[in-house]
Every structure is written in structure tokens, then in C-alpha cells.
Write an enzyme that holds these catalytic residues in place. Sequence first.
Site, short mmCIF file in Angstrom:
data_model
loop_
_atom_site.label_atom_id
_atom_site.label_comp_id
_atom_site.label_asym_id
_atom_site.label_seq_id
_atom_site.Cartn_x
_atom_site.Cartn_y
_atom_site.Cartn_z
N LYS A 1 -8.71 -1.44 5.66
CA LYS A 1 -8.95 -1.95 4.30
C LYS A 1 -8.02 -3.12 3.99
CE LYS A 1 -7.79 0.97 1.18
NZ LYS A 1 -7.88 2.26 0.47
N SER B 1 -7.58 4.07 7.97
CA SER B 1 -8.14 3.80 6.64
C SER B 1 -7.34 2.70 5.94
CB SER B 1 -8.14 5.08 5.81
OG SER B 1 -8.52 4.81 4.47
N ARG C 1 -13.59 12.27 3.31
CA ARG C 1 -12.38 12.99 3.71
C ARG C 1 -11.77 13.76 2.55
NH1 ARG C 1 -8.85 8.55 4.96
NH2 ARG C 1 -7.23 10.12 5.27
N ASP D 1 -14.93 2.45 5.80
CA ASP D 1 -13.81 3.15 5.18
C ASP D 1 -14.16 3.65 3.79
OD1 ASP D 1 -10.92 3.93 5.01
OD2 ASP D 1 -11.01 2.51 3.35
N HIS E 1 0.84 -1.20 0.00
CA HIS E 1 0.00 0.00 0.00
C HIS E 1 0.87 1.24 0.00
CE1 HIS E 1 -3.62 2.39 0.57
NE2 HIS E 1 -2.85 3.18 1.30
#
Length: 448
Positions: A201, A197, A182, A175, A96
Site C-alpha cells: 500500500k 499489506s 483478514r 490489499d 505508517h
Amino acid sequence: MGTPPPGFLLWPGPVRPYELIKAKRDGHPLPPGSIREFIAAYTRGDVPDYQMSALCMAVVFRGLNAEELGAWTQAMLESGEVLDLSETPGIKVDKHSTGGVGDKVSLSLAPLAAACGVPVPMISGRGLGHTGGTLDKLESIPGFRVDLSVADYRRLVRDVGVCLIGQTATLAPADKKLYALRDVTATVDCLPLIASSIMSKKLAEGIDALVLDVKVGSGAFMKRLEDARALARTMIALGTAMNRKVTALLTDMDQPLGRAVGNALEVVEAVEMLRGRAPEDYTEVTLALTAEMLVLGGKAATPEQARELLQRAVADGSALRKLKEIVQAQGGDPRAIDDYSRLPQARATRDVPAPGDGFVTAIDTEAVGLAAVALGAGRQRVDSLIDPAVGFTLLRKVGEPVKAGEPVVRVHYNNEGPLKDVEERLLAAYSFGAQIPAPRPLVVERLE
């Protein structure tokens, strides 16, 4: 932070959003049960967006302590289904990125890791603020579907070794709602909200291990090294608490990664990386992150050994073949991987010239990202449509020489309306000088 104020509601009990918002606004810690019930109510639709926005803004200013953050993340994770991928053999590893400009790493990293035998279950997001989104890039490939069912996701991870999708309705739905909210309420660059977040996820998608690419610099949400390091450590701690192996690389985002900015343009650069002919900075960051995945996945003992496997996968074409397999399996046109004319094409280009002789000394990367949004490559609102064909080619980057009138950026556009504003933004983003600036490391730090 002090103790909760007198009369503060402790759960279980009905959701009273006003009390929770006020308590956090005034600097009080929130009971874990309060957090879980608030997020559950928001997911159900019982708490409106404006109240969740108010709580998020209070978190921006007041933060969350470790207990609050753990409860917030757990509530997001448990707002939907937590997948079990045990039917797929091997250690499942994902990567990520916290987001950057020109960051198309996932598009080449996923097939590279899968070609080397590491299963990659990847749930990605759309563009957020000034940063691009992996899903938007993938959808610029004709027919490519990121809205697959959970059953298809499981099947592709098992049979293809990788699947690249967006959040489904059942995976961390809290999320998914909050991510979009956001983006338009100035609550993106907040450490606890970013950490919860990402980790909610990622933990929902069925992984055993995770590599984090935490960007730092002018184009990152974390501009300062100490903030990037704090975010990485926070996410590593959340992962460790939930029995997942997590490694983080802090990587440079003080200029765009590679030379392409814009969805279809970045797809081309990602494919070129798998052919061994992408820009050096993009190639290096991709190899560094994928090498960490191979180590966590048990396919290599060291990052150096992993790099040898990755370079072999590029040289023998197996990584490129894996990308085509992914594209076909997810409904896309694999011919677009060989014939770039099948990707969305801008109708025209215009070059932005250098104002004088010298060297590029700096690029305000966030400004470049915002220029891309203004051009139509990103979203200004949750419901904004993006143009997958538009974007920029950076003809000059930091440290490279320029002459007056020479092009530094090529703008790929369809609509002339925002063109003047975009050109002015790009020129303002570039700094020029007589001296070559000192080089910055691409991989700034490694944490585990």
C-alpha cells in the site's frame, strides 16, 4: 519448508487454488509465479474469499520465506496503479503505524510534517481488529472525504503538501480486499501478511521514504519486542529492495496512547496536540515520528534539529493552520477544528470507578480496544457501522494514584445496551496495586 511436492503446478498456467492452499498447509514453499497468479486471480474475483482465507490461515501457521514474501508484496503492489508524484517537488515521506489503541498520531503528524515543508502522501486504513483506523477518525469531521480520486490526491499533495485518503479502487486493490477479509478471519496478527499489506500500500502511493511506527505491547499486534523488531526489519528489507529509504521506531503500546479512545474524541486530542496541550505520551511519540520524517525529507540533519522545527510549527500556529487547510481541501468543516461541538457528540457519559485505593499498575490495552468495539467505536464485521461519537476518556493511566470510588475511565455512549458489558470489560482491563510500577520508555528502539 521443503521442496514443492511431486506434481505441484508451476506457473504460468490456470489458477488452481486448492493445490496452492494444500502446498502451503503442508509446509512447502510456493513458487513466486504461483503467488502472483493467485493474487491476480483473487483481485479479479476468480478466487473466492473462502479460498483466500484458507491460504492466509496456512500462511499464519507456515509463514513465507523471503522469496515468497517478496513475490507476495510485489503482486499486491502491481495489482493496481503505482503512482508517480514526481510533479511534486521534494522528498515525499509517509508514516505508517502497525496499529494501536488511542493511536491518532497521523492526524497531527501529517499537518506538522507538511507545515515544515515535507510533502506527505498518506493512504490510510480503517479500524482493524481491536485497533482504531485513521480514516474512521477523519470521517468524524463533518464532510471530510477520504474517497478522493487519484487526480485529486496528486493535486492536493502538490498544492497543499499533504493528502489523507483511503485506498482507491486502483491502488493496491488486492490489499484493499484482503485487509477487510483478514479482519474477520483471525489472520490479522501474522508478520508476513502485515508486512506485505503495509508495504504494498505504501509503495503504491508514490513515496520516496517511509517512517514505520511498529507498536509493541498489550495493545499491539506484536506483543513481544522480538516480534516487533522482526516485523520492522522485514518491512525495512522490503523497502530497501524497492529503493525506498525506511526508518522504524518501535513504540510502546502497553497502554492506550493519550487519554482519548474513540473517533471524534481522538480528533479533539489530535487538534489539542497542535495547540501544544495534549497528553505528554501522545505528544512525545508524535514528535519522535515526525522528526524522523523531517530527517528523511531533507529538512533537518538530525532528529534533535527536526524537533526544534516541529516545536516552532506548533508555537507559531502553522501546523494548526495546515490542518484546517487539509480539512477544507478534503471537503470537511474547518470550523470543527476550533469548535469541537461541531464534531459528533455522545448523548451521555458514565464513569467507571476504581475498586480500591492504590496505583494503576497495568492496562490490558487490547481489552480496552475490544471494549471500544463493543461500544460501537469499532467494527465487529466488515459491514459494521461505527458510531463516531462514542468512546472513552482515560482519567487514570499507569503509575497514577486512585482512591476507591474515584473514576478511572469515562464512557461516552449513545446506546445503553452494551454499557454493562463495556464497564465490566474496562474494569477487568485495569490492574491496581500498592506500588508505582517502573516507567516504560515510549520509544523502545530505532531501526534503519
